[in-house]
Design an enzyme around this catalytic site. Structure first.
Site, PDB file in Angstrom:
ATOM      1  N   SER A  29      78.508 -35.415  23.205  1.00  0.00           N
ATOM      2  CA  SER A  29      79.280 -34.200  22.970  1.00  0.00           C
ATOM      3  C   SER A  29      78.958 -33.192  24.063  1.00  0.00           C
ATOM      4  O   SER A  29      77.873 -33.229  24.665  1.00  0.00           O
ATOM      5  CB  SER A  29      78.926 -33.603  21.601  1.00  0.00           C
TER       6      SER A  29
ATOM      7  N   TYR B 245      72.875 -30.098  15.214  1.00  0.00           N
ATOM      8  CA  TYR B 245      73.872 -31.016  15.782  1.00  0.00           C
ATOM      9  C   TYR B 245      73.668 -31.147  17.281  1.00  0.00           C
ATOM     10  O   TYR B 245      73.664 -32.255  17.838  1.00  0.00           O
ATOM     11  CB  TYR B 245      75.278 -30.499  15.468  1.00  0.00           C
TER      12      TYR B 245
END
Length: 260
Positions: free
Chosen positions: A151, A164
């Site tokens: 990501s 995250y």
């Protein structure tokens, strides 16, 4: 036999690909793209009906053979049994895509232990467990491709998602570490890092005018990513075209990580 050249470098015919978390969202698009490139795809999930529906749709639209695998990617015993089942049917996958992932949001002072452990288990431990298990067969064969989904949050932080970001940053280093272990065995390990993509899970953010305006303004390409934007890079990383690409994280983010 001569080595493939030109567009033949991207041909995945005769190869099998397991994509975790591929019954919907980004994983579903990635599985579709690999099938369109010629691979026999194993659609993975924990909801049998959703996984079987996705596999049937991919088979119908591409004419390719598809299979379904159902197991918990966060449980080592379940991963071992699940991969053993896939190997019994198809042999060790030529391509493993570690796509399964979740998101949890909360200010760090309010972040719960449960949410932290869920994020680490699903986003990071699963990639370790799957890669470790599949690597055994790939090492014996002397070839393989492992691609983990990272990501932009591996490089860029935002409020309320620190855990995250930690899991996605760890994917970058797990990719490098796996490269060190597995490249000598003919196995390439890389990561594909999406930016902001419109999926079922991000639809509330897409529908938020202020947030969508922020994404468009922060991304040089000026828009949300579309799941099909990821397919070309995945096919590249899964194919002979990337034979000398090892340990890299490729950002598919419309330029977000390239600018301040």
């Amino acid at each position: 036999m001569d080595a493939p050249r030109g567009t033949a470098l991207f041909d995945l015919s005769g190869r099998t690909a397991l994509v975790t978390g591929s019954s919907q969202g980004i994983g579903r698009a990635l599985a579709q793209g690999l099938a369109e490139a010629g691979a026999t795809v194993v659609v993975h999930g924990r909801d049998a009906a959703k996984a079987e529906r996705a596999a049937a749709e991919i088979a119908e639209s591409t004419g390719r053979e598809t299979h379904v695998a159902l197991f918990d990617v966060t449980d080592a015993a379940a991963v071992d049994a699940g991969i053993a089942d896939v190997e019994a049917r198809l042999g060790t996958p030529d391509i493993l895509v570690n796509n399964a992932g979740i998101q949890r949001r909360n200010p760090i002072a309010d972040f719960t232990d449960e949410d932290w452990h869920d994020l680490v288990a699903t986003n990071l431990t699963s990639a370790f467990l799957l890669s470790r298990r599949v690597a055994r067969g790939m090492i014996a064969r002397g070839s393989g491709r492992i691609v983990s989904i990272g990501s932009v949050q591996s490089q860029l932080a935002r409020p309320s998602i620190a855990p995250y970001s930690a899991t996605k940053g760890a994917i970058v280093m797990l990719t490098k570490g796996l490269c060190a272990d597995l490249a000598p065995h003919g196995i390439s390990v890389n990561a594909l890092a999406p930016g902001y993509f419109a999926t079922e899970l991000t639809q509330p953010l897409v529908d938020d005018p202020a947030f969508s305006a922020w994404v468009a303004g922060r991304t040089p390409a000026g828009r949300w990513g579309r799941v099909d934007d990821l397919v070309g890079t995945l096919v590249f990383l899964s194919s002979d075209a990337s034979a000398f690409v090892h340990g890299q994280t490729i950002f598919v983010d419309g330029g977000m990580t390239a600018v301040v």
